[in-house]
Design a protein around this motif. Structure first.
Motif, PDB file in Angstrom:
ATOM      1  N   SER A 146       0.857  -1.183   0.000  1.00 34.53           N
ATOM      2  CA  SER A 146       0.000   0.000   0.000  1.00 34.53           C
ATOM      3  C   SER A 146       0.890   1.229   0.000  1.00 34.53           C
ATOM      4  O   SER A 146       1.990   1.222   0.560  1.00 34.53           O
ATOM      5  CB  SER A 146      -0.922   0.003   1.218  1.00 34.53           C
ATOM      6  N   GLN A 191       0.685   5.486   0.511  1.00 40.79           N
ATOM      7  CA  GLN A 191      -0.078   6.664   0.900  1.00 40.79           C
ATOM      8  C   GLN A 191       0.744   7.906   0.613  1.00 40.79           C
ATOM      9  O   GLN A 191       1.863   8.058   1.108  1.00 40.79           O
ATOM     10  CB  GLN A 191      -0.428   6.610   2.389  1.00 40.79           C
ATOM     11  N   ASN A 239      -5.203   6.558  -0.661  1.00 39.69           N
ATOM     12  CA  ASN A 239      -4.338   5.392  -0.529  1.00 39.69           C
ATOM     13  C   ASN A 239      -4.528   4.473  -1.729  1.00 39.69           C
ATOM     14  O   ASN A 239      -5.625   4.330  -2.257  1.00 39.69           O
ATOM     15  CB  ASN A 239      -4.673   4.618   0.752  1.00 39.69           C
ATOM     16  N   THR A 240      -3.437   3.838  -2.154  1.00 36.76           N
ATOM     17  CA  THR A 240      -3.504   2.891  -3.256  1.00 36.76           C
ATOM     18  C   THR A 240      -2.795   1.617  -2.849  1.00 36.76           C
ATOM     19  O   THR A 240      -1.914   1.628  -1.975  1.00 36.76           O
ATOM     20  CB  THR A 240      -2.891   3.487  -4.534  1.00 36.76           C
ATOM     21  N   ASN A 241      -3.181   0.493  -3.441  1.00 33.08           N
ATOM     22  CA  ASN A 241      -2.604  -0.787  -3.030  1.00 33.08           C
ATOM     23  C   ASN A 241      -2.569  -1.753  -4.199  1.00 33.08           C
ATOM     24  O   ASN A 241      -3.201  -1.520  -5.245  1.00 33.08           O
ATOM     25  CB  ASN A 241      -3.392  -1.378  -1.859  1.00 33.08           C
TER      26      ASN A 241
END
Length: 276
Positions: free
Chosen positions: A130, A132, A138-140
């Motif tokens: 992940s 941030q 947030n991206t994962n």
């Protein structure tokens, strides 16, 4: 240009080159001293790299490491790992965090490895990351890794490591970036006494291969000296290891000709001391 802007620019430059960053595939303090050779690790830090070898002994261990890139604390990496190995194989896991509050990368991984016969061990690993970034969602993403460790003779060992074979991506809004897809093959020669010599080639998809060479000298049962070189760009590495019966301390340093020093330190504990 203030420090925050500088760090954010470095972060996005890393993303622009398929997240080609040291943090995501951090190799641990021992391997940082050995030119980041990843496929032939036989220590607890194999949990970060090629966990195949963790199935070769019955043991339980924990380790913690800290790295500072180019002496900038905002680019530091904190990581812990652990493993348990028994008759049915070995289970290992890592938790890694890199960066700081304005750009924070997390990686979580669990792996299973086991022996196949007397000379071969293999593993499969599942990773979740992940990222941030300040003022952004947030991206994962998920990706896998697999590999093996092969004993060719009493003195020669082969390691193979494949990371992200499915070519996973991570998205930032409408933009998608490729996670690094790496193929690594390495050879180790040792006299089983006081010297180990490593050679490794690492090929990232769509990039030229990187070649690495390293050597480890055991001055005695307690003190080990390590050095290596990798490129391109060329980086020189060195470090040391201090081994008590169950407690190990590893130090690793890398020197980039333009960006300066990166330093790593780690401590690990094996609850039952066994030979690998």
């Amino acid at each position: 240009m203030n420090k925050t802007i500088c760090i954010i620019i470095i972060t996005f430059l890393s993303l622009s080159y398929s997240l080609k960053s040291q943090e995501l595939y951090y190799s641990g303090p021992l391997n940082s001293a050995l030119a980041d050779v990843k496929s032939l690790d036989q220590s607890i830090w194999a949990a970060f790299n090629n966990p195949s070898t963790l199935s070769n002994v019955h043991n339980f261990g924990l380790g913690a490491s800290y790295q500072t890139r180019f002496n900038i604390k905002e680019l530091s990496t904190r990581a812990v790992c652990g493993f348990w190995s028994g008759d049915m194989g070995a289970v290992s896991g890592i938790v890694l965090q890199s960066g700081y509050s304005k750009s924070l990368l997390n990686r979580y991984a669990v792996a299973y490895s086991r022996k196949f016969g007397a000379s071969t061990s293999a593993f499969v690993q599942f990773n979740y990351i992940s990222h941030q970034i300040e003022l952004s969602e947030n991206t994962n993403s998920f990706y896998s890794a697999l590999g093996l460790h092969q004993k060719i003779s009493s003195q020669i060992f082969l390691g193979i490591l494949i990371s992200n074979p499915e070519q996973a991506t991570i998205k930032y809004g409408e933009l998608a970036y490729n996670l690094p897809s790496n193929f690594i093959v390495g050879l180790l020669w040792t006299n089983n006494d006081w010297i180990k010599v490593f050679a490794e080639a690492e090929k990232e998809l769509d990039n030229s291969p990187v070649f690495k060479g390293a050597v480890e000298f055991a001055l005695n049962d307690f003190l080990l000296i390590r050095a290596g070189i990798k490129g391109e760009p060329v980086e020189f590495t060195f470090g040391s290891g201090f081994n008590w019966p169950r407690l190990n301390v590893d130090l690793g340093f890398r020197y980039h000709q333009q960006l300066g020093f990166t330093s790593s330190a780690g401590i690990s504990y094996l609850f039952t001391k066994t030979e690998q």
